[in-house]
Design an enzyme around this catalytic site. Sequence first.
Site, short mmCIF file in Angstrom:
data_model
loop_
_atom_site.label_atom_id
_atom_site.label_comp_id
_atom_site.label_asym_id
_atom_site.label_seq_id
_atom_site.Cartn_x
_atom_site.Cartn_y
_atom_site.Cartn_z
N ASN A 49 -6.26 -6.81 80.14
CA ASN A 49 -5.16 -6.03 79.69
C ASN A 49 -5.10 -4.78 80.22
O ASN A 49 -6.13 -4.14 80.64
CB ASN A 49 -5.34 -5.90 78.08
CG ASN A 49 -6.65 -5.55 77.65
OD1 ASN A 49 -7.65 -5.71 78.25
ND2 ASN A 49 -6.59 -5.11 76.26
N GLU A 51 -3.64 -1.03 79.53
CA GLU A 51 -2.92 0.04 78.38
C GLU A 51 -2.45 1.04 79.32
O GLU A 51 -2.78 1.56 80.28
CB GLU A 51 -4.04 0.20 77.20
CG GLU A 51 -4.32 -1.12 76.56
CD GLU A 51 -5.15 -0.61 75.28
OE1 GLU A 51 -5.65 0.37 75.29
OE2 GLU A 51 -5.22 -1.78 74.59
N CYS A 60 -0.74 -7.48 78.14
CA CYS A 60 -1.75 -8.36 77.82
C CYS A 60 -2.47 -8.92 78.92
O CYS A 60 -1.58 -9.25 79.97
CB CYS A 60 -1.31 -9.23 76.97
SG CYS A 60 -0.79 -8.86 75.69
N GLU A 62 -3.01 -12.12 79.48
CA GLU A 62 -2.61 -13.38 79.97
C GLU A 62 -1.22 -13.13 80.87
O GLU A 62 -1.08 -13.90 81.77
CB GLU A 62 -2.13 -14.09 78.48
CG GLU A 62 -3.26 -14.31 77.64
CD GLU A 62 -3.52 -13.62 76.56
OE1 GLU A 62 -3.51 -12.18 77.01
OE2 GLU A 62 -3.86 -13.92 75.40
N CYS A 95 -0.91 -13.50 71.98
CA CYS A 95 0.30 -12.95 71.28
C CYS A 95 1.80 -13.90 71.48
O CYS A 95 1.76 -14.57 72.26
CB CYS A 95 0.44 -11.61 71.49
SG CYS A 95 1.37 -11.24 73.01
N CYS A 98 3.14 -13.58 74.97
CA CYS A 98 2.34 -14.26 75.85
C CYS A 98 2.73 -15.77 75.66
O CYS A 98 2.65 -16.48 76.56
CB CYS A 98 0.75 -13.79 75.98
SG CYS A 98 0.60 -12.27 76.60
#
Length: 138
Positions: A49, A51, A60, A62, A95, A98
């Site tokens: 990830n 940010e 993310c 993924e 999530c 994803c």
Amino acid sequence: MFDDPQSPAWTPLLNAAWKARDHAHAPYSHFLVGAALLTASGEVVAGCNVENAAYPLALCAERGALSAAVASGLRPGGLVAVVVVTDVEALTPPCGACRQALVEFAGTLPVLLANRRTRELHRLEDLLPHSFTSGHLR
Ligand code: THU
């Protein structure tokens, strides 16, 4: 092979995901995630990830891995398996965004969730039933 969470076939994916997690940029949530994908051509592609000070820009692990895989040739139907690792007690499922991103490249896909202690195997079609796909655009 990928229907058994303890199969050694997962080892290269788990190793790649843990290694990518070490590079996660998560200074805001402090929630470090690693992911790794196996493609039909036998390539293992990892992501972490990433940010941003502008919080909603967080990417993310993924989808980071997915972008890298597409850049190295992944096409729809070419995903074989995915692993998501975190170092917290509750295993981390992808999530919603994803899940949808993964469905674009594999309708059916084993998804292994892992932490340092345990593993849990799911299938993407169970995580995102009745998903929206290219077939709905006709
Ligand atoms: N995150 C992932 O990278 N993958 C998931 O499956 C769940 C959430 C990241 C996004 C954000 O950087 C942090 O975890 C907290 O939500």
